[in-house]
Write a protein that holds these residues in place. Structure first.
Motif: not given
Length: 136
Positions: A65-69, A78-85, A87-89, A114-115
Motif C-alpha cells: 500500500g502507501i505509508v505516509y507522514t 523529507v518525511g521518510n515514512p516507514v511502516v513500523e511507525s 500511517m498506512k493505507e 508518502y511512498r
C-alpha cells in the motif's frame, strides 16, 4: 587399486553430504513506483493514493500500500515514512502488476510525505520513491 577406489568413494560421499545442506534460495524483491496523488471525493482531507507495481518479483508479498507522514525533516524536507511507525493505507490483494488506486479520507496536515511499500513474507519491507505535497 581397491584402496584408491575406496578412498575415492568416501571422498565423493563427503562431498555429497556437504552439498545437501538447505540453503535459502535468493529471490528478487518487488519493484514499486509511487505515483502522484489525485483528488479524492471532494471531502476535506480526501485523496486518492496511486502506486504502480512494476515487477512482482519472486518473493511473496503479504501486504502492500502507501505509508505516509505529515512530519518532515531536513533541507530539502523529507518525511521518510516507514511502516513500523507511520500511517498506512493498505491496498487490497492480490499483488499483481500495474497501477493501483485507493481513496483515503484521513490525510490532513500541512505537508504530506508518502511512498509505496510492500511487506514480504519474511517481514522485510520494500519501499518505492517518496513524494510530498502541501495540503494548504
Amino acid at each position: 587399486m581397491r584402496r584408491t577406489l575406496y578412498y575415492s568413494l568416501i571422498f565423493a560421499l563427503v562431498l555429497f553430504t556437504q552439498a545437501c545442506v538447505d540453503h535459502e534460495l535468493p529471490g528478487n524483491p518487488p519493484q514499486l513506483e509511487t505515483l502522484k496523488w489525485t483528488s479524492g471525493n471532494g471531502w476535506k482531507c480526501s485523496y486518492t493514493f496511486n502506486l504502480d507495481i512494476k515487477d512482482v518479483g519472486t518473493k511473496t508479498v503479504k501486504e502492500y500500500g502507501i505509508v505516509y507522514t505529515t512530519t518532515g525533516v531536513g533541507n530539502p524536507r523529507v518525511g521518510n515514512p516507514v511502516v513500523e511507525s507511520d500511517m498506512k493505507e493498505v491496498f487490497p490483494m492480490p499483488f499483481l502488476p500495474g497501477p493501483k488506486h485507493k481513496l483515503s479520507g484521513e490525510v490532513c496536515g500541512g505537508n504530506v510525505y508518502y511512498r509505496a511499500y510492500a511487506i514480504l513474507e519474511d517481514n522485510s519491507v520494500v519501499y518505492g520513491n517518496e513524494i510530498a505535497f502541501n495540503y494548504n
